[in-house]
Design a protein around this motif. Structure first.
Motif, mmCIF file in Angstrom:
data_model
loop_
_atom_site.group_PDB
_atom_site.id
_atom_site.type_symbol
_atom_site.label_atom_id
_atom_site.label_comp_id
_atom_site.label_asym_id
_atom_site.label_seq_id
_atom_site.Cartn_x
_atom_site.Cartn_y
_atom_site.Cartn_z
ATOM 1 N N ALA A 140 0.826 -1.099 0.006
ATOM 2 C CA ALA A 140 -0.183 -0.147 0.179
ATOM 3 C C ALA A 140 0.774 1.092 0.092
ATOM 4 C CB ALA A 140 -0.971 0.001 1.188
ATOM 5 N N ARG A 141 1.802 1.294 0.832
ATOM 6 C CA ARG A 141 2.845 2.433 0.679
ATOM 7 C C ARG A 141 3.504 2.605 -0.537
ATOM 8 N NH1 ARG A 141 5.852 0.776 4.987
ATOM 9 N NH2 ARG A 141 7.455 0.075 3.554
ATOM 10 N N GLU A 142 4.024 1.492 -1.124
ATOM 11 C CA GLU A 142 4.623 1.658 -2.672
ATOM 12 C C GLU A 142 3.685 2.211 -3.553
ATOM 13 O OE1 GLU A 142 8.003 -1.989 -1.828
ATOM 14 O OE2 GLU A 142 6.189 -2.311 -3.242
ATOM 15 N N ARG A 143 2.201 1.689 -3.541
ATOM 16 C CA ARG A 143 1.412 2.258 -4.494
ATOM 17 C C ARG A 143 0.882 3.723 -4.075
ATOM 18 N NH1 ARG A 143 -0.868 -3.078 -3.589
ATOM 19 N NH2 ARG A 143 -2.405 -1.998 -2.142
ATOM 20 N N GLY A 144 1.542 4.208 -2.869
ATOM 21 C CA GLY A 144 0.949 5.659 -2.703
ATOM 22 C C GLY A 144 -0.335 5.583 -2.048
ATOM 23 N N ASN A 149 -5.177 9.191 9.806
ATOM 24 C CA ASN A 149 -5.377 8.717 8.635
ATOM 25 C C ASN A 149 -4.274 8.497 8.030
ATOM 26 O OD1 ASN A 149 -5.914 9.113 5.753
ATOM 27 N ND2 ASN A 149 -7.704 10.290 6.112
ATOM 28 N N ALA A 150 -4.202 7.277 7.556
ATOM 29 C CA ALA A 150 -2.770 6.673 7.092
ATOM 30 C C ALA A 150 -2.323 7.488 5.564
ATOM 31 C CB ALA A 150 -2.871 5.203 6.855
ATOM 32 N N GLN A 151 -3.530 7.890 4.791
ATOM 33 C CA GLN A 151 -3.243 8.553 3.562
ATOM 34 C C GLN A 151 -2.712 9.752 3.498
ATOM 35 O OE1 GLN A 151 -6.900 8.790 1.072
ATOM 36 N NE2 GLN A 151 -5.758 8.734 -0.711
ATOM 37 N N ASN A 152 -3.344 10.629 4.610
ATOM 38 C CA ASN A 152 -3.051 12.189 4.507
ATOM 39 C C ASN A 152 -2.131 12.649 5.902
ATOM 40 O OD1 ASN A 152 -5.137 12.227 6.412
ATOM 41 N ND2 ASN A 152 -6.231 13.286 4.902
ATOM 42 N N PRO A 166 4.466 6.424 4.614
ATOM 43 C CA PRO A 166 5.245 5.836 5.657
ATOM 44 C C PRO A 166 5.216 6.212 7.171
ATOM 45 C CG PRO A 166 6.397 6.893 3.844
ATOM 46 C CD PRO A 166 5.090 7.359 3.646
ATOM 47 N N LEU A 167 5.049 5.394 7.889
ATOM 48 C CA LEU A 167 4.908 5.739 9.474
ATOM 49 C C LEU A 167 5.744 6.932 9.784
ATOM 50 C CD1 LEU A 167 3.240 5.031 12.129
ATOM 51 C CD2 LEU A 167 5.037 3.379 12.244
ATOM 52 N N LYS A 168 6.786 6.831 9.285
ATOM 53 C CA LYS A 168 7.764 8.057 9.716
ATOM 54 C C LYS A 168 7.446 9.046 9.553
ATOM 55 C CE LYS A 168 10.698 7.699 5.828
ATOM 56 N NZ LYS A 168 12.038 7.909 5.026
#
Length: 103
Positions: free
Chosen positions: A37-41, A93-96, A45-47
């Motif tokens: 999911a991170r690679e697909r944007g 929100n992991a997206q924004n 990233p958590l950091k």
């Protein structure tokens, strides 16, 4: 033997009391799912999520609870210890990177 212990630990994390107490979590992601999911944007990233929290609240992450799907929205849940020593839980929100709740 290490694989069994690792699997048990993952199961315990996935069924953490915090997530169960919320009663609204479902579909926690595996590490591979999260990386994809991170690679697909689809998620940050958590950091990148932690930096603004650290600058605003001070302190440090105490525990990564998990990445969850909540009503179709991917959210990070983390336990955080503020600079005053207070333990809080962030739902982000992991997206924004927007903080959804602090409890």
């Amino acid at each position: 033997m290490k694989r069994i212990i690792f699997s048990i630990c993952l199961g315990v994390i996935a069924l953490s009391p915090t997530a169960l107490a919320q009663g609204q979590w479902s579909n926690s992601f595996t590490a591979d799912d999260a990386r994809n999911a991170r690679e697909r944007g689809e998620i940050l990233p958590l950091k990148d999520i932690l930096r603004p929290i650290e600058s605003r609240y001070g302190g440090e992450m105490r525990r990564f609870v998990g990445l969850f799907d909540r009503n179709g929205r991917k959210v990070y849940v983390i336990d955080w210890t503020t600079r005053q020593g207070e333990l809080v839980q962030f739902t982000i929100n992991a997206q924004n990177g927007q903080i959804i709740s602090v409890s």
